[in-house]
Design an enzyme around this catalytic site. Structure first.
Site, mmCIF file in Angstrom:
data_model
loop_
_atom_site.group_PDB
_atom_site.id
_atom_site.type_symbol
_atom_site.label_atom_id
_atom_site.label_comp_id
_atom_site.label_asym_id
_atom_site.label_seq_id
_atom_site.Cartn_x
_atom_site.Cartn_y
_atom_site.Cartn_z
ATOM 1 N N ARG A 1 19.371 6.049 45.341
ATOM 2 C CA ARG A 1 20.354 6.980 44.793
ATOM 3 C C ARG A 1 21.749 6.743 45.354
ATOM 4 O O ARG A 1 22.746 6.947 44.646
ATOM 5 C CB ARG A 1 19.920 8.429 45.086
ATOM 6 C CG ARG A 1 20.777 9.472 44.347
ATOM 7 C CD ARG A 1 20.440 10.883 44.775
ATOM 8 N NE ARG A 1 21.123 11.888 43.941
ATOM 9 C CZ ARG A 1 21.439 13.096 44.345
ATOM 10 N NH1 ARG A 1 21.129 13.502 45.578
ATOM 11 N NH2 ARG A 1 22.048 13.942 43.533
ATOM 12 N N SER B 1 25.824 13.966 39.703
ATOM 13 C CA SER B 1 24.455 13.514 39.894
ATOM 14 C C SER B 1 23.650 14.769 40.178
ATOM 15 O O SER B 1 23.899 15.476 41.148
ATOM 16 C CB SER B 1 24.360 12.534 41.070
ATOM 17 O OG SER B 1 23.014 12.132 41.277
ATOM 18 N N SER B 2 22.695 15.066 39.300
ATOM 19 C CA SER B 2 21.991 16.344 39.363
ATOM 20 C C SER B 2 21.148 16.474 40.624
ATOM 21 O O SER B 2 20.830 15.486 41.286
ATOM 22 C CB SER B 2 21.085 16.504 38.128
ATOM 23 O OG SER B 2 21.834 16.423 36.946
ATOM 24 N N GLN B 3 20.782 17.700 40.924
ATOM 25 C CA GLN B 3 19.918 17.972 42.069
ATOM 26 C C GLN B 3 18.584 17.259 41.867
ATOM 27 O O GLN B 3 17.948 17.396 40.814
ATOM 28 C CB GLN B 3 19.696 19.473 42.216
ATOM 29 C CG GLN B 3 18.825 19.861 43.388
ATOM 30 C CD GLN B 3 18.579 21.360 43.461
ATOM 31 O OE1 GLN B 3 18.938 22.101 42.554
ATOM 32 N NE2 GLN B 3 17.967 21.804 44.540
#
Length: 384
Positions: free
Chosen positions: A33, A65-67
């Site tokens: 990530r 960037s989503s959880q």
């Protein structure tokens, strides 16, 4: 550095908090990530939190960037299998597309569509840096899907959607599945849907919160900055005229303490109560930021120059401000009682059925929400 240890720690934490399938867990272990959020400390990249990557001219976030927690939930809702062809609406950083590519395997195809050229270009760069070649990133309005590679086995939106775009339904295979953060009168839920007798029926529903879709398919939600320093914002499911709510909030409130215990006292009111208000109260609102009593993110009722909001202490408290504050506080307390008596339903208790157009024929009993292209019928199972 590879940061494999950090990825493993992130996955371990997620699995302690929620169910995560082994295929999704393995994809999260494999995809770095931190390469999708350059400039962010790798330690932060592997925390379970969203990372804002773009803001608009007013400073409001429009891409992130989503959880990881909600990404894992939605990927499990989607159920991508090796060899699947997947369409993603909202490329963002490219990280979710990389996870999809891992799930689809070398024989699958992933197409990710983003409305912003700079974001699409960055997603391509990030995917290349991570060595992920199984994703095609396209700059276009995601509402049109991507007909060139249709039909798709799976479709996922990583941006909040107000309505189901006809192109998405047309480009899915008859046995396809879509997962979208769907707006229900201002509250978002991640809904996994499949076709059934000419309409779409939810298979699972989970709470979520995503930045809204932009462009012609944007919804009517309104976010108003009441004050900039300290910041205080009012969110409405659609535009309506209000008076000086900020001045009302500065007045001493009328308080009504309900008999409903709040399981997690604090500045953030739970999703269950928010969802109940959204489905049952057309004047509902969200208040977030700094208030005279401290930081908050709560829900309530706003009307004219008055507002009532909830506070979470040992019990839920309705605080009414302004000329009509006492009345609104009483009405808000009534909603809290009704929610409690219904078993405190939450997102997982929802069933959502989507009918094409404005059709009512054959609709099951429930709350009807009309969109541009679909009619939603939402029903609640009893909680607890």
């Amino acid at each position: 550095m590879d940061f494999a240890t950090e990825r493993e720690a992130m996955v371990t934490l997620l699995r302690q908090r929620q169910d995560v399938s082994e295929p999704v867990a393995e994809a999260m272990r494999a995809v770095p990530r931190h390469l999708f959020v350059p400039g962010v400390d790798p330690g932060e990249a592997y925390q379970d939190g969203p990372i804002v990557t773009k803001r608009d001219a007013d400073g409001l976030p429009i891409s992130s960037s989503s959880q990881p927690a909600i990404m894992a939930i939605m990927l499990d809702q989607l159920g991508v299998e090796p060899g699947h062809r997947v369409l993603e609406i909202g490329a963002g950083t490219g990280y979710n597309a990389a996870l999809l590519a891992r799930l689809a395997g070398p024989d699958g195809r992933v197409v990710s569509v983003d409305i912003d050229e700079d974001l699409a270009a960055q997603a391509r760069e990030h995917l290349a840096a991570a060595g992920e070649s199984g994703v095609e990133v396209v700059c276009a309005d995601g509402a049109g899907g991507h007909p060139g590679l249709a039909p798709y086995d799976r479709l996922i939106a990583t941006v909040g959607v107000w309505d189901l775009a006809p192109a998405w339904l047309e480009q899915l295979k008859p046995d396809g599945r879509l997962v979208v953060p769907l707006d229900l009168r201002g509250v978002q839920v991640s809904v996994a849907m499949e076709r059934e007798d000419g309409h779409w029926v939810s298979r699972s529903v989970a709470p979520c919160g995503f930045m809204r879709m932009r462009g012609p398919y944007a919804g009517p939600e309104v976010l108003t900055v009441l004050r900039r320093d300290p910041e205080l914002m009012l969110g409405l499911p659609e535009r309506r005229e209000l008076g000086d709510v900020l001045a009302a909030l500065d007045a001493v409130p009328t308080e009504i303490t309900t008999k409903v215990e709040e399981p997690a006292p604090g500045p953030v009111i739970g999703m269950g109560m928010s969802m109940w208000l959204a489905l049952h109260e057309p004047r509902w609102c969200v208040l977030s930021g700094q208030t005279p009593t401290g930081p908050t993110m709560t829900v309530g009722i706003a009307e004219d120059d008055s507002i009532a909001v909830l506070a979470a202490e040992d019990f839920l408290v309705a605080r009414g401000h302004g000329a009509g504050g006492a009345r609104l506080a009483a009405e808000l307390a009534g909603h809290v009682t009704a929610w409690d008596e219904a078993g405190r339903p939450h997102a997982g208790d929802l069933r959502v059925v989507a009918y094409p157009g404005q059709a009512d024929a054959g609709a099951p009993e429930g709350i009807v929400i009309r969109k541009r292209h679909t009619t939603l019928v939402v029903s609640l199972r009893r909680g607890r």
